[in-house]
Scaffold this motif. Structure first.
Motif: not given
Length: 335
Positions: A157-159, A244-247, A233-234, A183-184
């Motif tokens: 997620a980069f939101c 966390a931004y990555v799991s 998710d962007l 961001n993608g």
């Protein structure tokens, strides 16, 4: 071209002195073996002030014939629509190029740049800061060591809410799109770095929040070459409250990469094992420039190759095609 004497600093030009250019400028200042010789910036007052501060030449136009003669390498920090012509001109002159993401708006242009770099013996790298974040590097090692078992699910997620009403990133004629290309590009390249090849994508545009001519929220699903199902998710308009931004979720454990620190836990264990120190933007930018410098010198291999940069453009292009057609779109990524 690079100086023959490896004791001589590589001469760098910074092209574009906006927000991201300032971060590159700060990172370059702390990178041994480099010397800033020129700043290219059309805003006269800004460019002249920065050039005076950094004791280098100010050029108002990247087409100034002096540029390629002055520098061995250039960092391109201009809006995406300009990346292709600027990078092509420099590569044809034998100048090494580190170009901000996205490498180009169109896949065909990215492929052309990769071929031009090869033809002229120049190094071409796309700036992809997350590949140089210490926690991400350690997470990749954990995954490759099999500590998580086989990864099944991946989430990113980069939101965060950012007012984009006055920023060029939300102008499709300049940026090539909205949050998906902005961001993608990071998100899809990060997934590929951690998981390997990405087979196909399915993207959907979220309901608009800001009144923009481009998408401000997007959800992307993907399938990796190894069968991992991923969700990205962007958003420029939504805040996801997560550390966390990555799991990554595997058959033998779970791993979270966080802004302030990271951790993993194996199945059957109650304790989380922390690792890393979190996201350090400047340190990542500095490592990126160091890798670029050392690749030019022949002392290292690029962390992100031209082929990987081309695939990042292809992945974003495929995601936009998916939104238009409401379907899974192959990336044809062989890894």
């Amino acid at each position: 071209m690079s100086p023959a004497n490896h004791d001589t600093p590589l001469r760098f030009a910074l092209i574009g002195a906006g927000r991201i250019g300032m971060t590159h400028l700060e990172a370059l200042a702390g990178c041994p073996g480099t010397a800033l010789v020129a700043i290219v910036e059309p805003r006269e007052a800004v460019g002249a002030a920065l050039a005076e501060e950094n004791r280098c030449l100010h050029l108002a136009d990247w087409q100034d014939p002096r540029l390629a003669k002055l520098c061995d390498a250039a960092i391109i920090c201009t809006p995406p629509v300009t990346h292709h012509p600027i990078a092509r001109s420099l590569l044809e002159a034998g100048c090494h190029v580190l170009c901000e993401k996205p490498l180009t708006i169109e896949h065909r242009h990215a492929q052309e740049l990769a071929e031009t770099a090869r033809a002229h013996g120049a190094v071409l790298m796309m700036a992809s800061k997350f590949r140089f974040v210490d926690d991400v590097i350690k997470a990749k090692a954990i995954v490759e060591a099999g500590i998580l078992g086989r990864v099944v699910f991946y989430e990113n997620a980069f939101c965060a809410f950012v007012d984009m009403s006055e920023r060029w990133n939300a102008d499709p004629e300049i940026a090539g799109g909205g949050v998906l290309i902005d961001n993608g590009t990071h998100a899809l390249d990060l997934a590929r770095f951690l998981l390997g090849s990405i087979r196909d994508v399915h993207a959907q545009r979220g309901l608009p929040v800001q009144k923009l001519p481009v998408e401000d929220s997007v959800r992307v699903m993907f399938r990796s070459g190894s069968g991992v199902v991923g969700l990205i998710d962007l958003s420029w308009s939504l805040q996801k409250e997560t550390d966390a931004y990555v799991s990554l979720y595997g058959t033998e454990g779970t791993l979270h990469i966080g802004w302030a620190g990271s951790r993993y836990r194996q199945r059957g264990h109650s304790q989380w094992i922390p690792f890393g120190r979190g996201y350090d933007k400047l340190a990542a930018f500095r490592r990126q420039i160091e890798n670029f410098r050392d690749t030019i010198r022949g002392h290292d291999r690029p962390v992100i190759t031209p082929e990987a940069a081309v695939l990042s453009v292809r992945a974003v292009e495929a995601a936009y095609a998916s939104i238009e057609g409401d379907r899974w779109v192959p990336i044809e990524d062989a890894g």
